[in-house]
Design a protein around this motif. Structure first.
Motif, PDB file in Angstrom:
ATOM      1  N   GLY B 452       0.791  -1.224   0.000  1.00 19.20           N
ATOM      2  CA  GLY B 452       0.000   0.000   0.000  1.00 19.20           C
ATOM      3  C   GLY B 452       0.819   1.266   0.000  1.00 19.20           C
ATOM      4  O   GLY B 452       0.280   2.352   0.194  1.00 19.20           O
ATOM      5  N   TRP B 453       2.163   1.141  -0.274  1.00 19.57           N
ATOM      6  CA  TRP B 453       3.005   2.338  -0.250  1.00 19.57           C
ATOM      7  C   TRP B 453       2.649   3.301  -1.370  1.00 19.57           C
ATOM      8  O   TRP B 453       2.989   4.457  -1.331  1.00 19.57           O
ATOM      9  N   TRP B 454       1.893   2.798  -2.373  1.00 22.59           N
ATOM     10  CA  TRP B 454       1.594   3.649  -3.517  1.00 22.59           C
ATOM     11  C   TRP B 454       0.365   4.538  -3.314  1.00 22.59           C
ATOM     12  O   TRP B 454       0.178   5.491  -4.025  1.00 22.59           O
ATOM     13  N   ASP B 455      -0.478   4.219  -2.361  1.00 25.16           N
ATOM     14  CA  ASP B 455      -1.686   5.042  -2.232  1.00 25.16           C
ATOM     15  C   ASP B 455      -1.837   5.658  -0.838  1.00 25.16           C
ATOM     16  O   ASP B 455      -2.943   5.922  -0.383  1.00 25.16           O
ATOM     17  N   ALA B 456      -0.686   5.883  -0.189  1.00 23.79           N
ATOM     18  CA  ALA B 456      -0.670   6.606   1.085  1.00 23.79           C
ATOM     19  C   ALA B 456      -1.450   5.906   2.189  1.00 23.79           C
ATOM     20  O   ALA B 456      -1.802   6.507   3.193  1.00 23.79           O
ATOM     21  N   GLN B 457      -1.787   4.630   1.974  1.00 27.04           N
ATOM     22  CA  GLN B 457      -2.418   3.885   3.060  1.00 27.04           C
ATOM     23  C   GLN B 457      -1.587   2.642   3.334  1.00 27.04           C
ATOM     24  O   GLN B 457      -2.092   1.524   3.387  1.00 27.04           O
TER      25      GLN B 457
END
Lengths: 252, 491
Positions: B452-457
């Motif tokens: 989830g590092w790509w969508d800030a969650q």
């Protein structure tokens, strides 16, 4: 509505109008009918010992009371049994619903899919008041469109149980009531009442009440954790166990 | 559209449409509302009149008023002197127009060409129906039966032009149904021109030269009449005499259903709305039945006294049409509605409907439980609200919160297929993870989820399966800073 047990000869039962009436309502049973029960339509639980204690298995419809704390594998047990029941329905394209009424959390889709349950047939009724929850459980059980209604409630009155029992009988489905309350309510008009406890890999099931038959000694089912993924219990787990103990000691 | 002068037309005149409408409401209610029966019956049989304020005249009166000596055309003052307790309703053209349209809807089932002659007449083109019904007598029997069912008083007449039929209907006090030209001519000759569509100014001019009836008109050549009256009146006269064809626009039945009812007394309790709703829903059921259609949604506006209109939309998961199915859904939803002000009227709208799919399925198999399921969902949703009845959706994501979501229940979702579901997952997930407060021994783990590092969650968690002292199997995780959380139960 107390279950009376009479060792009585069959003809006497028919002679006495009160007894006859009680027998018709299934509030009275004779010892011979416990044997006959075996020939009736019962649903095998898949465990020989449990089937034996239940006189061949679960009743084919009705309300089942399960006294247990959350997380003993209670849902798993019932889903596995009801799933077998549902195979026939699914083959004929007849989709019936699995209903969760006020569960203690959200049902996990991944778990259900792994159990080969179509999650489109899943209905979650939550954030309701007690009356609404019971009303919906009753409607679902009665509709004949549900395989099973799983209901989480602390306590139910005799009247509420009776309503649910009748609607489950009417819709030929199960209403399974999970409760973690330890209070024993002996005189509820249920089809079956059991308590479940788990100790390590064993689940102990005590039959508190069944419609035709005696209460039984506790039965132990061996249900070890079945690891499906390749990573098994390993060193890391041991290490983690140590860490967790340490952190909790520091918390205490 | 123009038609030749040989067609036979029927004109149906409704002399007291609004008054009959009021009477009809009384009978409709007394059928269901036994508490008010005697009171309502007394009201129903009291002298009543419809008053038109623009002309200061009573234009429709019932029999009880007639007995008291009240006549149509009387002023308000005179009428109230004759009988003080006379119930007076103000004339509303829109009410009559609505009623007329409803009658037309009913007639449309048995006859094809209908013209609305607002506010109180209907014109039927009988000519093309005669073959179908085997003559005028058969046709009239069907039409009459249909009209009697509507409970409105009516006078019908037949003639070979629209205007002639109208004139006879307004002139005579009883039905005049015949195909015989000489008979029609005979009665038409006696009719006064006052009832026709000729403009009042021209009527005066004609009266001055001694032309009062159709017979007078026929005696002189039309060219001479043409010099005296304007173009519009001349067209009317020509049609009346059968010299010119009729020009009419036929009625087209509406594609959506709308019905408005004004209540006779205000209602404060939703339970009491039931009989009225049943009545309206029955009309809807008939509307849909004729079209072989069903609907998924209806809207009802409750008009509240001194408060904004309460608009409610009722949904069904299964297309249905019968009033019994709808009333069940509606009454469940109404249980949770509290009225802030009394209701004085309601209108029902059904915009969209779909054609019923013919099914040749086995009577006992499959579908019955499918239908039971869908109607169960409609019932649950209407009682509890849509937010409380939900389904589950699965997304391909490692984060449990993302993979597993509660969504509004829809009956037509795609089946989730795929292999490789993680079998070691708990049956119940907590809505939000809680801090772990009990001693747990680990059975399996860890299973690291770092995603989830790509969508800030982003989450970084090590999941373990543990067993508590009292035998609960728990799904727990550890964050990078050694915080332990409980996330689910292996139920």
């Amino acid at each position: 509505m107390i279950i009376l047990c009479f060792y009585t000869v069959q003809f006497e039962l028919h002679m006495n109008p009160i007894l006859h009436e009680l027998a018709r309502k299934q509030w009275v049973w004779s010892a011979t009918s416990a044997k006959q029960q075996k020939q009736k339509k019962c649903i095998s639980t898949g465990f020989t010992e449990l089937d034996k204690a239940l006189n061949a298995g679960f009743p084919n419809a009705g309300m089942i009371h399960v006294q247990t704390i959350t997380g003993c594998g209670e849902l798993d047990l019932f889903i596995n049994i009801l799933k077998q029941q549902n195979v026939q329905n699914e083959q004929s394209g007849n989709n019936k619903f699995w209903v969760f009424v006020s569960p203690p959390g959200v049902p996990n889709a991944e778990y259900l899919l792994a159990q080969h349950i179509d999650i489109n047939n899943l209905l979650v009724i939550h954030k309701t008041t007690t009356e609404e929850a019971l009303w919906s459980a009753e409607q679902c059980a009665k509709s004949g469109a549900c395989i099973g209604v799983f209901l989480w409630q602390k306590r139910l009155s005799q009247l509420q149980v009776r309503k649910l029992e009748l609607s489950a009988q009417h819709g030929q489905s199960y209403c399974i009531w999970f409760t973690d309350s330890k209070v024993k309510q002996a005189n509820l008009p249920l089809s079956l009442s059991i308590s479940m406890t788990r100790h390590k890999n064993d689940i102990a099931i005590q039959i508190n009440k069944q419609r035709v038959g005696w209460t039984q000694q506790s039965i132990t089912l061996h249900r070890p954790f079945n690891c499906h993924t390749s990573i098994k219990r390993n060193k890391q787990a041991h290490r983690a166990a140590k860490i967790i103990n340490l952190t909790q000691q520091s918390l205490n | 559209m123009q038609f030749d002068t040989q067609s036979l037309w029927l004109y149906i005149y409704f002399p007291s449409l609004q008054l009959d409408l009021i009477q009809k409401q009384y009978t409709g209610i007394t059928e269901h509302d036994f508490a008010h029966t005697s009171e309502l019956r007394a009201k129903k049989n009291a002298p009543q009149a419809i008053y038109q304020s623009s002309s200061n005249q009573l234009i429709q009166i019932n029999n009880a008023a007639k007995v008291k000596g009240i006549k149509c055309g009387m002023g308000l003052a005179k009428a109230s002197l004759l009988y003080g307790d006379l119930q007076i309703f103000e004339y509303k053209r829109s009410l009559e127009e609505n009623a007329l349209e409803q009658i037309a809807q009913q007639l449309y089932i048995v006859t094809s060409d209908i013209v609305l002659a607002h506010p109180n007449g209907l014109i039927l083109r009988a000519q093309n129906m005669l073959n179908l019904y085997g003559g005028l007598a058969g046709y009239w029997r069907v039409i009459e039966y249909c009209l009697i069912k509507t409970n409105y008083r009516f006078i019908a007449s037949a003639a070979y032009s629209v205007h002639a039929a109208k004139l006879i209907a307004l002139h005579s006090k009883q039905h005049f149904i015949t195909k015989d030209r000489s008979k029609i001519q005979h009665i038409l000759d006696k009719c006064s021109l006052a009832y026709s569509d000729i403009e009042p100014k021209d009527l005066q001019k004609l009266a001055r030269v001694g032309m009062h009836t159709v017979k007078d008109l026929r005696r002189i050549p039309s060219a001479e009449v043409a010099g005296r009256v304007n173009r519009y009146s001349m067209n009317t006269i020509n049609e009346l005499l059968g010299l010119a064809p009729s020009k009419v626009k036929f009625y087209q039945p509406p594609s959506s259903f709308h019905e408005t009812i004004e209540l006779l007394y205000e209602i404060e309790n939703t339970e009491k709305l039931r009989p009225i709703l049943t009545h309206t829903l029955r009309n809807l059921a008939q509307f849909l039945c004729i079209r072989n259609a069903r609907t998924l949604q209806i809207k009802i506006d409750f008009l509240q006294r001194d408060a904004p209109c309460l608009s409610l939309t009722f949904n069904s998961a299964l297309p249905i049409y019968t009033h019994l199915d709808w009333i069940e859904i509606i009454s469940l939803k109404l249980e949770s509605v509290t009225l802030i002000a009394p209701i004085y009227g309601l209108s029902l709208h059904c915009e969209k409907h779909e054609t019923t799919q013919a099914s040749n399925d086995d009577l006992f198999a499959q579908r019955s439980s499918q239908i039971a399921g869908l109607s169960l969902i409609s019932r649950l949703m209407s009682k509890l609200g849509e937010s409380k009845v939900q389904g589950l959706s699965y997304a391909q994501d490692f984060r449990p919160e993302r993979a597993n979501q509660l969504v509004p229940f829809t009956s037509n979702t795609k089946k989730v297929t795929g292999v490789g579901f993680n079998h070691d997952q708990p049956g119940i997930l907590l809505t939000s993870p809680e801090v772990l407060t009990q001693q747990v021994s680990i059975i399996k783990g860890p299973e690291r989820i770092n995603t989830g590092w790509w969508d800030a969650q982003a989450i970084i968690r090590d999941y373990y399966i543990g067993q508590s002292q009292n035998g609960q199997r728990l799904w727990i995780y550890k964050t990078p800073n050694d915080q332990w959380y409980l996330h689910g139960f292996f139920t």
